[in-house]
Design a protein around this motif. Structure first.
Motif, PDB file in Angstrom:
ATOM      1  N   PHE A 162       0.890  -1.170   0.000  1.00  0.00           N
ATOM      2  CA  PHE A 162       0.000   0.000   0.000  1.00  0.00           C
ATOM      3  C   PHE A 162       0.924   1.216   0.000  1.00  0.00           C
ATOM      4  O   PHE A 162       1.395   1.676   1.043  1.00  0.00           O
ATOM      5  CB  PHE A 162      -0.939  -0.027   1.207  1.00  0.00           C
ATOM      6  CG  PHE A 162      -2.048   0.993   1.140  1.00  0.00           C
ATOM      7  CD1 PHE A 162      -2.800   1.173  -0.014  1.00  0.00           C
ATOM      8  CD2 PHE A 162      -2.356   1.775   2.245  1.00  0.00           C
ATOM      9  CE1 PHE A 162      -3.831   2.115  -0.081  1.00  0.00           C
ATOM     10  CE2 PHE A 162      -3.385   2.722   2.200  1.00  0.00           C
ATOM     11  CZ  PHE A 162      -4.117   2.890   1.031  1.00  0.00           C
ATOM     12  N   LEU A 163       1.221   1.707  -1.195  1.00  0.00           N
ATOM     13  CA  LEU A 163       2.329   2.649  -1.385  1.00  0.00           C
ATOM     14  C   LEU A 163       1.851   4.085  -1.555  1.00  0.00           C
ATOM     15  O   LEU A 163       0.658   4.388  -1.473  1.00  0.00           O
ATOM     16  CB  LEU A 163       3.155   2.221  -2.615  1.00  0.00           C
ATOM     17  CG  LEU A 163       3.667   0.777  -2.638  1.00  0.00           C
ATOM     18  CD1 LEU A 163       4.513   0.531  -3.884  1.00  0.00           C
ATOM     19  CD2 LEU A 163       4.461   0.435  -1.387  1.00  0.00           C
ATOM     20  N   GLY A 164       2.804   4.977  -1.795  1.00  0.00           N
ATOM     21  CA  GLY A 164       2.500   6.338  -2.217  1.00  0.00           C
ATOM     22  C   GLY A 164       1.994   7.261  -1.125  1.00  0.00           C
ATOM     23  O   GLY A 164       1.539   8.355  -1.400  1.00  0.00           O
ATOM     24  N   SER A 165       2.040   6.787   0.125  1.00  0.00           N
ATOM     25  CA  SER A 165       1.445   7.541   1.244  1.00  0.00           C
ATOM     26  C   SER A 165      -0.047   7.765   1.017  1.00  0.00           C
ATOM     27  O   SER A 165      -0.613   8.766   1.465  1.00  0.00           O
ATOM     28  CB  SER A 165       2.161   8.887   1.487  1.00  0.00           C
ATOM     29  OG  SER A 165       2.052   9.259   2.857  1.00  0.00           O
ATOM     30  N   ASN A 166      -0.666   6.809   0.344  1.00  0.00           N
ATOM     31  CA  ASN A 166      -2.122   6.882   0.184  1.00  0.00           C
ATOM     32  C   ASN A 166      -2.832   6.828   1.531  1.00  0.00           C
ATOM     33  O   ASN A 166      -3.907   7.401   1.691  1.00  0.00           O
ATOM     34  CB  ASN A 166      -2.618   5.744  -0.710  1.00  0.00           C
ATOM     35  CG  ASN A 166      -2.375   6.055  -2.174  1.00  0.00           C
ATOM     36  OD1 ASN A 166      -2.461   7.205  -2.604  1.00  0.00           O
ATOM     37  ND2 ASN A 166      -2.049   5.039  -2.948  1.00  0.00           N
ATOM     38  N   ILE A 167      -2.211   6.169   2.494  1.00  0.00           N
ATOM     39  CA  ILE A 167      -2.819   6.102   3.833  1.00  0.00           C
ATOM     40  C   ILE A 167      -2.941   7.489   4.470  1.00  0.00           C
ATOM     41  O   ILE A 167      -3.790   7.722   5.327  1.00  0.00           O
ATOM     42  CB  ILE A 167      -2.036   5.122   4.747  1.00  0.00           C
ATOM     43  CG1 ILE A 167      -2.857   4.818   5.994  1.00  0.00           C
ATOM     44  CG2 ILE A 167      -0.642   5.678   5.109  1.00  0.00           C
ATOM     45  CD1 ILE A 167      -2.622   3.501   6.639  1.00  0.00           C
ATOM     46  N   GLY A 168      -2.090   8.418   3.988  1.00  0.00           N
ATOM     47  CA  GLY A 168      -2.060   9.768   4.550  1.00  0.00           C
ATOM     48  C   GLY A 168      -3.331  10.577   4.350  1.00  0.00           C
ATOM     49  O   GLY A 168      -3.530  11.587   5.018  1.00  0.00           O
ATOM     50  N   ASN A 169      -4.180  10.137   3.437  1.00  0.00           N
ATOM     51  CA  ASN A 169      -5.466  10.827   3.265  1.00  0.00           C
ATOM     52  C   ASN A 169      -6.454  10.505   4.380  1.00  0.00           C
ATOM     53  O   ASN A 169      -7.533  11.083   4.442  1.00  0.00           O
ATOM     54  CB  ASN A 169      -6.107  10.454   1.916  1.00  0.00           C
ATOM     55  CG  ASN A 169      -5.557  11.275   0.755  1.00  0.00           C
ATOM     56  OD1 ASN A 169      -5.824  10.971  -0.403  1.00  0.00           O
ATOM     57  ND2 ASN A 169      -4.787  12.302   1.037  1.00  0.00           N
ATOM     58  N   MET A 170      -6.081   9.550   5.234  1.00  0.00           N
ATOM     59  CA  MET A 170      -6.990   9.167   6.330  1.00  0.00           C
ATOM     60  C   MET A 170      -6.557   9.818   7.631  1.00  0.00           C
ATOM     61  O   MET A 170      -5.379   9.866   7.950  1.00  0.00           O
ATOM     62  CB  MET A 170      -6.947   7.637   6.524  1.00  0.00           C
ATOM     63  CG  MET A 170      -7.329   6.846   5.295  1.00  0.00           C
ATOM     64  SD  MET A 170      -7.143   5.070   5.622  1.00  0.00           S
ATOM     65  CE  MET A 170      -6.762   4.466   3.971  1.00  0.00           C
ATOM     66  N   GLU A 171      -7.545  10.276   8.397  1.00  0.00           N
ATOM     67  CA  GLU A 171      -7.280  10.697   9.774  1.00  0.00           C
ATOM     68  C   GLU A 171      -6.696   9.485  10.501  1.00  0.00           C
ATOM     69  O   GLU A 171      -6.982   8.346  10.135  1.00  0.00           O
ATOM     70  CB  GLU A 171      -8.599  11.080  10.475  1.00  0.00           C
ATOM     71  CG  GLU A 171      -9.432  12.110   9.745  1.00  0.00           C
ATOM     72  CD  GLU A 171      -9.112  13.537  10.190  1.00  0.00           C
ATOM     73  OE1 GLU A 171      -8.269  13.697  11.096  1.00  0.00           O
ATOM     74  OE2 GLU A 171      -9.704  14.467   9.620  1.00  0.00           O
ATOM     75  N   ASP A 172      -5.934   9.711  11.571  1.00  0.00           N
ATOM     76  CA  ASP A 172      -5.258   8.602  12.248  1.00  0.00           C
ATOM     77  C   ASP A 172      -6.221   7.495  12.703  1.00  0.00           C
ATOM     78  O   ASP A 172      -5.912   6.312  12.582  1.00  0.00           O
ATOM     79  CB  ASP A 172      -4.448   9.115  13.445  1.00  0.00           C
ATOM     80  CG  ASP A 172      -3.279  10.001  12.985  1.00  0.00           C
ATOM     81  OD1 ASP A 172      -2.954   9.990  11.782  1.00  0.00           O
ATOM     82  OD2 ASP A 172      -2.708  10.710  13.841  1.00  0.00           O
ATOM     83  N   ALA A 173      -7.383   7.885  13.219  1.00  0.00           N
ATOM     84  CA  ALA A 173      -8.349   6.887  13.692  1.00  0.00           C
ATOM     85  C   ALA A 173      -8.841   6.022  12.528  1.00  0.00           C
ATOM     86  O   ALA A 173      -9.017   4.806  12.667  1.00  0.00           O
ATOM     87  CB  ALA A 173      -9.533   7.565  14.364  1.00  0.00           C
ATOM     88  N   LEU A 174      -9.018   6.650  11.375  1.00  0.00           N
ATOM     89  CA  LEU A 174      -9.476   5.927  10.192  1.00  0.00           C
ATOM     90  C   LEU A 174      -8.366   5.023   9.656  1.00  0.00           C
ATOM     91  O   LEU A 174      -8.614   3.878   9.250  1.00  0.00           O
ATOM     92  CB  LEU A 174      -9.921   6.933   9.124  1.00  0.00           C
ATOM     93  CG  LEU A 174     -10.650   6.367   7.921  1.00  0.00           C
ATOM     94  CD1 LEU A 174     -11.956   5.707   8.350  1.00  0.00           C
ATOM     95  CD2 LEU A 174     -10.932   7.453   6.894  1.00  0.00           C
ATOM     96  N   ALA A 175      -7.133   5.530   9.683  1.00  0.00           N
ATOM     97  CA  ALA A 175      -5.978   4.727   9.263  1.00  0.00           C
ATOM     98  C   ALA A 175      -5.882   3.492  10.151  1.00  0.00           C
ATOM     99  O   ALA A 175      -5.620   2.379   9.678  1.00  0.00           O
ATOM    100  CB  ALA A 175      -4.698   5.547   9.345  1.00  0.00           C
ATOM    101  N   ASN A 176      -6.123   3.673  11.440  1.00  0.00           N
ATOM    102  CA  ASN A 176      -6.097   2.561  12.386  1.00  0.00           C
ATOM    103  C   ASN A 176      -7.173   1.523  12.045  1.00  0.00           C
ATOM    104  O   ASN A 176      -6.888   0.327  11.997  1.00  0.00           O
ATOM    105  CB  ASN A 176      -6.265   3.103  13.811  1.00  0.00           C
ATOM    106  CG  ASN A 176      -6.266   2.011  14.858  1.00  0.00           C
ATOM    107  OD1 ASN A 176      -7.269   1.789  15.536  1.00  0.00           O
ATOM    108  ND2 ASN A 176      -5.162   1.303  14.990  1.00  0.00           N
ATOM    109  N   SER A 177      -8.389   1.960  11.753  1.00  0.00           N
ATOM    110  CA  SER A 177      -9.420   0.964  11.429  1.00  0.00           C
ATOM    111  C   SER A 177      -9.160   0.331  10.068  1.00  0.00           C
ATOM    112  O   SER A 177      -9.478  -0.842   9.857  1.00  0.00           O
ATOM    113  CB  SER A 177     -10.838   1.512  11.542  1.00  0.00           C
ATOM    114  OG  SER A 177     -10.935   2.795  11.039  1.00  0.00           O
TER     115      SER A 177
END
Ligand code: AVJ
Length: 326
Positions: A162-177
């Motif tokens: 899961f590349l490209g810092s795509n996870i960065g579009n999620m708030e931390d709580a959402l990234a966690n879920s």
């Protein structure tokens, strides 16, 4: 024409709902997931080529220069078969660097890029066909978790990219879920390569979201144009501006759209007129920048542990290697 219009209205139900809700809330907001229609995807490809947008080059650097380190951290053996699954592969240009080495070193694996866009999958197939003509790949079109759930039944070890810092579009709580859900679809010992943009000086981050050619501006304002196209609205994008910001301490880049004037915009398909005060903003995107502490925070109670971290030479970007431990 009627059939055409019907098909479109069906496809855009969720978009219509989300636009209606987001523009009725205070502060107004629109989800960054709606950036990527055809025009937005083209603009994003242009962003990735911009000198200011260091993320793509930095992560490419890691895949180009440290593929053997990546492979070593994945603890995979040449004798055992594994599945390399990529979530939202884009054009696949980083991953292909890893594939080249896996091929050269005679590893046994299947590459399964997952994307909701057939166009994206076609692009990856082309890239692989050109650069590794003997490699057969298995593109999967659809929702990440639906497909991961189907793949869960296979007995083979998995590596998820899961590349490209795509996870960065999620708030931390959402990234966690998100990571919890991902982990639930994996088995003990499976790995994840998670691309994350790192916290750093504002002088470097902000220009990545405020490029001199104005492509990022167009990318952000395309959201309004998409509403015009798909929901029969009347936004004049010249009466709005792109407002990026980066708080160095917090480590989050934020993009907004700001109204230059007091104005009322009819959105005909929604039977809605949206009022803007002068300088009122619409929140459109966050791009989280990470460090080890934040990474650990979003991994809380996911069963995932960091077992490695690779950075480009300027240390702008990191690919964390996570392992499912329980
Ligand atoms: C694709 C989510 C990683 O947040 O950096 C680029 C999208 N937005 N320029 C990012 C984006 C503005 C990008 N990601």
């Amino acid at each position: 024409m009627a059939i055409h219009r019907n098909t479109i209205s069906k496809m855009n139900k969720q978009f219509a709902k989300d636009v209606k809700l987001g523009l009725s809330e205070t502060p107004k907001n629109l989800s960054s997931k709606y950036f990527y229609d055809e025009k937005g995807s083209t603009l994003f490809s242009e962003i990735m080529k911009l000198p200011e947008y260091y993320l793509t080059n930095a992560e490419f650097d890691i895949f180009k220069n440290q593929p053997l380190d990546i492979i070593q951290l994945l603890e995979i053996h040449k004798t055992s078969y594994f599945e390399l699954i990529e979530l939202g592969a884009g054009d696949g240009s980083k991953t292909i660097e890893l594939l080249k080495v896996l091929e050269h070193e005679n590893y046994h694996y299947q590459y399964l890029p997952i994307d909701i866009s057939q166009k994206a999958l076609d692009q990856i197939e082309n890239t692989v066909a050109q650069q590794l003509p003997n490699k057969k790949i298995t593109p999967k079109k659809g929702d990440y978790f639906q497909i991961l759930n189907e793949l869960k039944n296979s007995p083979f070890p998995k590596v998820v990219l899961f590349l490209g810092s795509n996870i960065g579009n999620m708030e931390d709580a959402l990234a966690n879920s998100f990571l919890k859900k991902l982990s639930k679809n994996l088995s003990k010992g499976d790995k994840i390569i998670l691309g994350t943009d790192l916290k750093k000086e504002k002088d470097i981050v902000l220009p990545a979201y405020n490029d001199s050619k104005g492509i990022t501006r167009d990318f952000n304002l395309n959201l309004l144009e998409r509403i015009n196209r798909e929901l029969d609205a009347n936004f004049d994008i010249n009466q709005f501006e792109h407002v990026p910001e980066y708080d160095e301490l917090e480590g989050i880049a934020k993009s907004r759209i700001r109204s230059k004037i007091d104005q009322k915009i009819p959105i005909n398909s929604l039977n809605l007129t949206v009022s803007f005060k002068e300088k009122e903003t619409i929140h459109t995107e966050i791009s989280r920048k990470y460090d080890d502490v934040i990474l650990e925070k979003i991994c809380t109670n996911t069963g995932l542990k960091t077992i490695g971290k690779l950075m480009d030479k300027r240390e702008y970007f990191a690919d964390y290697i996570l392992e499912k431990k329980s």
